[in-house]
Design an enzyme around this catalytic site. Structure first.
Site, short mmCIF file in Angstrom:
data_model
loop_
_atom_site.label_atom_id
_atom_site.label_comp_id
_atom_site.label_asym_id
_atom_site.label_seq_id
_atom_site.Cartn_x
_atom_site.Cartn_y
_atom_site.Cartn_z
N PHE A 151 2.13 3.60 7.54
CA PHE A 151 1.79 2.25 7.12
C PHE A 151 2.64 1.19 7.80
O PHE A 151 2.28 0.01 7.80
CB PHE A 151 1.98 2.09 5.61
CG PHE A 151 1.05 2.92 4.76
CD1 PHE A 151 -0.30 2.66 4.71
CD2 PHE A 151 1.55 3.96 3.99
CE1 PHE A 151 -1.16 3.41 3.92
CE2 PHE A 151 0.71 4.73 3.20
CZ PHE A 151 -0.65 4.45 3.16
N SER A 172 -7.31 -0.75 10.44
CA SER A 172 -7.87 -1.96 9.83
C SER A 172 -9.32 -2.14 10.26
O SER A 172 -9.70 -1.73 11.37
CB SER A 172 -7.06 -3.19 10.26
OG SER A 172 -7.70 -4.38 9.90
N ASN A 208 9.95 -6.90 5.10
CA ASN A 208 8.95 -7.60 4.30
C ASN A 208 8.65 -6.86 3.00
O ASN A 208 7.54 -6.89 2.48
CB ASN A 208 7.65 -7.79 5.09
CG ASN A 208 6.73 -8.81 4.43
OD1 ASN A 208 7.19 -9.84 3.95
ND2 ASN A 208 5.45 -8.51 4.40
N LEU A 259 12.58 -2.73 5.55
CA LEU A 259 12.71 -3.71 4.46
C LEU A 259 12.62 -5.17 4.92
O LEU A 259 13.06 -6.06 4.20
CB LEU A 259 14.03 -3.50 3.69
CG LEU A 259 14.24 -2.12 3.07
CD1 LEU A 259 15.60 -2.06 2.35
CD2 LEU A 259 13.13 -1.76 2.10
N LYS A 305 1.70 -7.26 9.93
CA LYS A 305 0.34 -7.17 9.41
C LYS A 305 -0.41 -8.49 9.25
O LYS A 305 -1.50 -8.51 8.67
CB LYS A 305 0.37 -6.47 8.04
CG LYS A 305 1.19 -7.22 6.98
CD LYS A 305 1.16 -6.48 5.66
CE LYS A 305 1.93 -7.24 4.60
NZ LYS A 305 1.86 -6.55 3.28
N ILE A 323 0.84 -1.20 0.00
CA ILE A 323 0.00 0.00 0.00
C ILE A 323 0.87 1.25 0.00
O ILE A 323 0.57 2.23 -0.68
CB ILE A 323 -0.95 0.01 1.21
CG1 ILE A 323 -1.84 -1.22 1.21
CG2 ILE A 323 -1.80 1.26 1.23
CD1 ILE A 323 -2.77 -1.32 2.40
N ASP A 329 11.59 2.73 5.90
CA ASP A 329 11.17 1.33 5.93
C ASP A 329 12.38 0.50 6.35
O ASP A 329 13.50 0.83 5.98
CB ASP A 329 10.67 0.89 4.54
CG ASP A 329 9.75 -0.32 4.61
OD1 ASP A 329 10.16 -1.34 5.20
OD2 ASP A 329 8.63 -0.25 4.06
N PHE A 387 -10.54 -3.22 4.74
CA PHE A 387 -10.26 -4.65 4.71
C PHE A 387 -9.02 -4.87 3.85
O PHE A 387 -8.25 -3.95 3.63
CB PHE A 387 -11.48 -5.40 4.17
CG PHE A 387 -12.67 -5.32 5.07
CD1 PHE A 387 -13.61 -4.31 4.92
CD2 PHE A 387 -12.85 -6.25 6.08
CE1 PHE A 387 -14.70 -4.23 5.77
CE2 PHE A 387 -13.94 -6.18 6.93
CZ PHE A 387 -14.87 -5.17 6.78
N THR A 419 -10.40 -4.79 11.16
CA THR A 419 -10.41 -5.79 12.23
C THR A 419 -10.76 -5.18 13.58
O THR A 419 -11.11 -5.91 14.51
CB THR A 419 -9.04 -6.49 12.35
OG1 THR A 419 -8.04 -5.51 12.63
CG2 THR A 419 -8.70 -7.25 11.10
N LYS A 470 -4.00 -2.55 16.33
CA LYS A 470 -4.63 -1.47 15.59
C LYS A 470 -5.61 -0.70 16.48
O LYS A 470 -5.65 0.54 16.46
CB LYS A 470 -5.36 -2.03 14.36
CG LYS A 470 -4.45 -2.62 13.30
CD LYS A 470 -3.57 -1.57 12.64
CE LYS A 470 -2.80 -2.12 11.46
NZ LYS A 470 -1.95 -1.11 10.80
N TYR A 473 -2.96 -8.89 16.22
CA TYR A 473 -2.82 -7.89 15.16
C TYR A 473 -3.93 -6.84 15.26
O TYR A 473 -3.67 -5.63 15.27
CB TYR A 473 -2.86 -8.55 13.79
CG TYR A 473 -3.12 -7.58 12.66
CD1 TYR A 473 -2.13 -6.70 12.25
CD2 TYR A 473 -4.37 -7.52 12.03
CE1 TYR A 473 -2.37 -5.78 11.23
CE2 TYR A 473 -4.61 -6.63 11.02
CZ TYR A 473 -3.61 -5.76 10.62
OH TYR A 473 -3.86 -4.85 9.63
#
Length: 281
Positions: free
Chosen positions: A160, A204, A101, A99, A164, A77, A97, A259, A206, A233, A229
């Site tokens: 971000f 999220s 992932n 890195l 995740k 994203i 970042d 989602f 969730t 959030k 997870y």
């Protein structure tokens, strides 16, 4: 699930409206993550000064560009968001970042898409001046502060970065609490210290737990969340609400809940490309 096209519409909303912030302030409430509120006289005075917003002006003397910090910007994203920001020709993007992932290659693809676009007015040198990457973990306070000092014009942050995967969070809860909550707290402390007021958090859906109503709306009850997870959030959202309440004259905060975004860029050059199996589907 929300398609990538739908998500990019949300990103375009962020780009065109959220970072305007000239006369409005975004805060969070217990029932809604995008409450539009009028600014106080103190906020209006603070936000009315471009010099105060820019924290020192553009790095290359171009004060027409607004500088955005994107954490996790080499991810799925995040990289698409960087592309959309640069496509407007109004922003300078600083990516951090670690890195674990993702790969810096995603930003090379952002550069290629921008330079190859038929209607693009950006050259490779333009993009080099407007897209910067620093390998930095959000738990690294010294590293984050170094980036903020290097780019004093950063006035906004889209967050971000984080772990995740629901399944992995059940197996490794301490990793998720440490990275997602601990890292976000460290990031916010650095932004607060450097007076970076505008913050967009990638949350999220969730946080709604098992939905009591469909389709979900912002008024739906939050929780109970059934995995680490999702709890990270939800806890971060609560942290942001408390932070905004403590300094409403400084903070403009927007929380995005969605989602699983799916799909790829129409060119096929950019899409989901995790470095490790994340059990997302």
């Amino acid at each position: 699930m929300l398609s990538l096209v739908g998500f990019l519409l949300v990103v375009q909303y962020i780009i065109t409206d959220v970072f305007a912030f000239a006369s409005t302030s975004f805060g969070s409430s217990s029932t809604s993550f995008g409450i539009l509120q009028r600014t106080s006289p103190t906020q209006q005075q603070y936000l009315s000064s471009p010099l105060q917003l820019a924290r020192g002006g553009g790095e290359n003397g171009d004060d027409n560009l607004r500088t955005v910090l994107v954490t996790g910007g080499t991810g799925y994203i995040g990289s698409h968001t960087c592309l959309e920001l640069l496509n407007t020709n109004r922003y300078r993007v600083v990516v951090i970042d670690n890195l674990i992932n993702s790969a810096e290659e995603s930003l090379n693809r952002v550069t290629k898409l921008l330079t190859d676009a038929k209607d693009s007015s950006l050259s490779s040198s333009d993009i080099k001046d407007r897209l910067h990457f620093r390998n930095c973990d959000i738990r690294d306070e010294e590293g984050i502060q170094s980036v903020l000092n290097e780019f004093p014009s950063i006035e906004s942050c889209i967050h971000f970065a984080g772990l995740k995967a629901v399944g992995e969070s059940v197996a490794k809860p301490l990793d998720y609490y440490g990275v997602n909550i601990g890292g976000t707290t460290t990031l916010l402390q650095c932004l607060q210290k450097s007076k970076v007021p505008h913050f967009v958090f990638s949350s999220s859906a969730t946080v709604y737990g098992e939905p009591e109503m469909l389709p979900l709306t912002e008024e739906a009850r939050l929780g109970p969340v059934t995995n680490p997870y999702g709890r990270t959030k939800l806890f971060i959202e609560e942290i942001l609400r408390d932070l905004y309440a403590s300094q409403p004259e400084l903070w403009n905060i927007l929380i995005l809940r969605y989602f699983n975004p799916i799909g790829a860029h129409p060119s096929g050059l950019m899409g989901e490309d995790p470095q490790v199996c994340m059990y997302l589907l």
